[in-house]
Motif scaffolding. Structure first.
Motif, PDB file in Angstrom:
ATOM      1  N   ASP A   6      -4.201 -19.615 -33.140  1.00 28.86           N
ATOM      2  CA  ASP A   6      -4.374 -20.883 -32.413  1.00 28.86           C
ATOM      3  C   ASP A   6      -3.061 -21.322 -31.774  1.00 28.86           C
ATOM      4  OD1 ASP A   6      -7.044 -20.926 -33.180  1.00 28.86           O
ATOM      5  OD2 ASP A   6      -6.748 -22.422 -34.768  1.00 28.86           O
ATOM      6  N   HIS A   7      -1.967 -21.140 -32.502  1.00 30.97           N
ATOM      7  CA  HIS A   7      -0.656 -21.514 -31.968  1.00 30.97           C
ATOM      8  C   HIS A   7      -0.304 -20.661 -30.756  1.00 30.97           C
ATOM      9  CE1 HIS A   7       3.771 -21.956 -31.834  1.00 30.97           C
ATOM     10  NE2 HIS A   7       3.502 -23.183 -32.244  1.00 30.97           N
ATOM     11  N   ILE A   8      -0.523 -19.377 -30.864  1.00 30.29           N
ATOM     12  CA  ILE A   8      -0.220 -18.464 -29.755  1.00 30.29           C
ATOM     13  C   ILE A   8      -1.037 -18.831 -28.531  1.00 30.29           C
ATOM     14  CG2 ILE A   8      -0.446 -16.059 -28.979  1.00 30.29           C
ATOM     15  CD1 ILE A   8       0.336 -15.295 -31.923  1.00 30.29           C
ATOM     16  N   GLN A   9      -2.313 -19.173 -28.732  1.00 29.61           N
ATOM     17  CA  GLN A   9      -3.204 -19.511 -27.610  1.00 29.61           C
ATOM     18  C   GLN A   9      -2.735 -20.743 -26.842  1.00 29.61           C
ATOM     19  OE1 GLN A   9      -4.815 -16.405 -27.585  1.00 29.61           O
ATOM     20  NE2 GLN A   9      -6.629 -17.495 -26.932  1.00 29.61           N
ATOM     21  N   LYS A  10      -1.883 -21.573 -27.449  1.00 28.43           N
ATOM     22  CA  LYS A  10      -1.332 -22.727 -26.725  1.00 28.43           C
ATOM     23  C   LYS A  10      -0.325 -22.292 -25.671  1.00 28.43           C
ATOM     24  CE  LYS A  10      -1.733 -25.939 -30.600  1.00 28.43           C
ATOM     25  NZ  LYS A  10      -0.985 -26.723 -31.599  1.00 28.43           N
ATOM     26  N   PHE A  11       0.198 -21.067 -25.802  1.00 22.79           N
ATOM     27  CA  PHE A  11       1.242 -20.581 -24.903  1.00 22.79           C
ATOM     28  C   PHE A  11       0.773 -19.427 -24.012  1.00 22.79           C
ATOM     29  CE2 PHE A  11       3.359 -22.648 -28.409  1.00 22.79           C
ATOM     30  CZ  PHE A  11       4.382 -23.352 -27.804  1.00 22.79           C
ATOM     31  N   VAL A  12       0.003 -18.520 -24.598  1.00 20.16           N
ATOM     32  CA  VAL A  12      -0.541 -17.375 -23.846  1.00 20.16           C
ATOM     33  C   VAL A  12      -1.952 -17.087 -24.357  1.00 20.16           C
ATOM     34  CG1 VAL A  12       1.714 -16.288 -23.394  1.00 20.16           C
ATOM     35  CG2 VAL A  12       0.419 -15.640 -25.428  1.00 20.16           C
ATOM     36  N   VAL A  13      -2.770 -16.528 -23.489  1.00 14.95           N
ATOM     37  CA  VAL A  13      -4.143 -16.200 -23.882  1.00 14.95           C
ATOM     38  C   VAL A  13      -4.210 -14.710 -24.206  1.00 14.95           C
ATOM     39  CG1 VAL A  13      -6.558 -16.168 -23.161  1.00 14.95           C
ATOM     40  CG2 VAL A  13      -5.069 -18.062 -22.450  1.00 14.95           C
ATOM     41  N   LEU A  14      -4.567 -14.420 -25.455  1.00 17.41           N
ATOM     42  CA  LEU A  14      -4.703 -13.032 -25.888  1.00 17.41           C
ATOM     43  C   LEU A  14      -6.175 -12.640 -25.919  1.00 17.41           C
ATOM     44  CD1 LEU A  14      -2.268 -12.896 -28.966  1.00 17.41           C
ATOM     45  CD2 LEU A  14      -1.775 -12.281 -26.594  1.00 17.41           C
ATOM     46  N   ASP A  74       4.547 -26.523 -40.916  1.00 16.08           N
ATOM     47  CA  ASP A  74       3.314 -25.911 -40.419  1.00 16.08           C
ATOM     48  C   ASP A  74       3.405 -25.633 -38.914  1.00 16.08           C
ATOM     49  OD1 ASP A  74       2.705 -26.808 -42.972  1.00 16.08           O
ATOM     50  OD2 ASP A  74       1.168 -28.210 -42.338  1.00 16.08           O
ATOM     51  N   ASN A  75       3.059 -24.414 -38.542  1.00 15.57           N
ATOM     52  CA  ASN A  75       2.997 -23.973 -37.146  1.00 15.57           C
ATOM     53  C   ASN A  75       4.355 -23.831 -36.466  1.00 15.57           C
ATOM     54  OD1 ASN A  75       0.134 -23.808 -37.171  1.00 15.57           O
ATOM     55  ND2 ASN A  75       0.049 -26.016 -36.887  1.00 15.57           N
ATOM     56  N   TRP A  76       5.407 -23.631 -37.233  1.00 16.70           N
ATOM     57  CA  TRP A  76       6.737 -23.378 -36.677  1.00 16.70           C
ATOM     58  C   TRP A  76       7.221 -22.017 -37.170  1.00 16.70           C
ATOM     59  CZ3 TRP A  76      10.317 -28.285 -37.186  1.00 16.70           C
ATOM     60  CH2 TRP A  76       9.715 -29.355 -36.529  1.00 16.70           C
ATOM     61  N   TRP A  77       8.106 -21.416 -36.386  1.00 16.41           N
ATOM     62  CA  TRP A  77       8.762 -20.176 -36.777  1.00 16.41           C
ATOM     63  C   TRP A  77      10.106 -20.516 -37.413  1.00 16.41           C
ATOM     64  CZ3 TRP A  77       6.704 -15.341 -36.447  1.00 16.41           C
ATOM     65  CH2 TRP A  77       5.567 -15.182 -35.636  1.00 16.41           C
ATOM     66  N   ILE A  78      10.547 -19.665 -38.322  1.00 19.74           N
ATOM     67  CA  ILE A  78      11.875 -19.828 -38.906  1.00 19.74           C
ATOM     68  C   ILE A  78      12.464 -18.454 -39.189  1.00 19.74           C
ATOM     69  CG2 ILE A  78      11.140 -20.006 -41.330  1.00 19.74           C
ATOM     70  CD1 ILE A  78      13.311 -22.302 -41.556  1.00 19.74           C
ATOM     71  N   ALA A  79      13.772 -18.356 -38.971  1.00 20.19           N
ATOM     72  CA  ALA A  79      14.550 -17.144 -39.258  1.00 20.19           C
ATOM     73  C   ALA A  79      16.009 -17.500 -39.013  1.00 20.19           C
ATOM     74  CB  ALA A  79      14.140 -15.983 -38.347  1.00 20.19           C
ATOM     75  N   ASP A  80      16.913 -16.646 -39.433  1.00 19.49           N
ATOM     76  CA  ASP A  80      18.301 -16.738 -38.986  1.00 19.49           C
ATOM     77  C   ASP A  80      18.366 -15.778 -37.805  1.00 19.49           C
ATOM     78  OD1 ASP A  80      20.956 -16.338 -38.380  1.00 19.49           O
ATOM     79  OD2 ASP A  80      21.607 -16.100 -40.448  1.00 19.49           O
ATOM     80  N   TYR A  81      18.318 -16.316 -36.600  1.00 19.94           N
ATOM     81  CA  TYR A  81      18.162 -15.476 -35.417  1.00 19.94           C
ATOM     82  C   TYR A  81      19.396 -14.641 -35.106  1.00 19.94           C
ATOM     83  CZ  TYR A  81      13.720 -17.682 -34.995  1.00 19.94           C
ATOM     84  OH  TYR A  81      12.446 -18.111 -35.277  1.00 19.94           O
ATOM     85  N   PHE A 124       7.060 -15.618 -27.300  1.00 18.28           N
ATOM     86  CA  PHE A 124       8.302 -15.913 -28.015  1.00 18.28           C
ATOM     87  C   PHE A 124       9.324 -16.571 -27.102  1.00 18.28           C
ATOM     88  CE2 PHE A 124       6.786 -13.143 -31.456  1.00 18.28           C
ATOM     89  CZ  PHE A 124       7.144 -13.935 -32.539  1.00 18.28           C
ATOM     90  N   ARG A 125       9.398 -16.154 -25.853  1.00 14.24           N
ATOM     91  CA  ARG A 125      10.331 -16.800 -24.927  1.00 14.24           C
ATOM     92  C   ARG A 125      10.006 -18.274 -24.783  1.00 14.24           C
ATOM     93  NH1 ARG A 125       9.985 -18.282 -19.817  1.00 14.24           N
ATOM     94  NH2 ARG A 125       8.220 -16.951 -19.319  1.00 14.24           N
ATOM     95  N   LEU A 126       8.736 -18.600 -24.618  1.00 11.70           N
ATOM     96  CA  LEU A 126       8.330 -20.001 -24.456  1.00 11.70           C
ATOM     97  C   LEU A 126       8.581 -20.811 -25.729  1.00 11.70           C
ATOM     98  CD1 LEU A 126       5.039 -19.427 -22.432  1.00 11.70           C
ATOM     99  CD2 LEU A 126       7.228 -20.300 -21.560  1.00 11.70           C
ATOM    100  N   VAL A 127       8.295 -20.218 -26.877  1.00 11.71           N
ATOM    101  CA  VAL A 127       8.545 -20.896 -28.156  1.00 11.71           C
ATOM    102  C   VAL A 127      10.041 -21.148 -28.336  1.00 11.71           C
ATOM    103  CG1 VAL A 127       8.509 -20.566 -30.673  1.00 11.71           C
ATOM    104  CG2 VAL A 127       6.455 -20.138 -29.321  1.00 11.71           C
ATOM    105  N   PHE A 128      10.866 -20.150 -28.017  1.00  5.17           N
ATOM    106  CA  PHE A 128      12.310 -20.310 -28.180  1.00  5.17           C
ATOM    107  C   PHE A 128      12.883 -21.325 -27.197  1.00  5.17           C
ATOM    108  CE2 PHE A 128      12.468 -15.880 -30.191  1.00  5.17           C
ATOM    109  CZ  PHE A 128      12.409 -16.416 -31.466  1.00  5.17           C
TER     110      PHE A 128
END
Length: 190
Positions: A6-14, A74-81, A124-128
């Motif tokens: 659902d989160h991905i679909q807000k940015f791109v349609v798969l 909820d619905n966020w990405w996390i990492a040490d980029y 990922f580009r749009l999320v970042f």
């Protein structure tokens, strides 16, 4: 995994086929409260999508005080980029604030996924870009808002979140002491 889709679909349609390919690259994991995804000195090996729960990303300063730089909910990405991209030891800790369910995309297979589903690279580009914008605004608020203004703004922007995390963690994130936060909350109640 529906939350991730659902989160991905807000940015791109798969397409259904692209969704199936994506899901074949993702694993699910539950992380107990206070457990670590990453400790200082380890190499970050994956991107983590928070299906439900909360993490904090922090470091320990020279005085031995924890400084929280980022929360993931909820619905966020996390990492040490930096660690993830350069495959170098992390300067940070990522710890579960509450029991958290995550979707894991390992660095070792990420490029293969992007090759098979190019829309994921755009996603990922749009999320970042969105995350970077939020980071810039946070830095601006640190430099231009008083402590009280930062707290009021954060509380207004994320009212439910303020109730989810311990007071000392919120104070660390906002850049002041738990005692100062107690005074602010006391002022509000008067």
């Amino acid at each position: 995994m529906q939350r991730l889709l659902d989160h991905i679909q807000k940015f791109v349609v798969l397409s259904e086929e692209e969704q199936e390919i994506l899901l074949s690259y993702i694993t699910c994991q539950e992380v107990n409260k206070k457990d670590y995804l990453l400790r200082q000195g380890q190499i970050c090996s994956a991107n983590y999508f928070i299906l439900q729960g909360c993490f904090r990303l922090y470091y320990v300063n020279d005085n031995g005080t924890e400084q929280i730089l980022h929360f993931g909910i909820d619905n966020w990405w996390i990492a040490d980029y930096e660690s993830l991209e350069k495959q170098t030891p992390s300067e940070f800790y990522i710890q579960a604030v509450e029991t958290t369910e995550i979707a894991v995309l390992k660095k070792s297979i990420q490029e293969e996924l992007f090759s098979k589903v190019p829309k994921m690279e755009r996603y990922f580009r749009l999320v970042f870009q969105k995350a970077y914008t939020a980071s810039q605004m946070r830095i601006k608020y640190i430099y231009t808002f008083t402590g009280e203004e930062r707290y009021r703004h954060f509380n207004k922007s994320f009212p439910g979140f303020v109730q989810r995390i311990p007071q000392y963690m919120l104070a660390s994130y906002l850049g002041f002491t738990p005692e100062f936060l107690s005074k602010l909350r006391g002022k509000k109640e008067k």
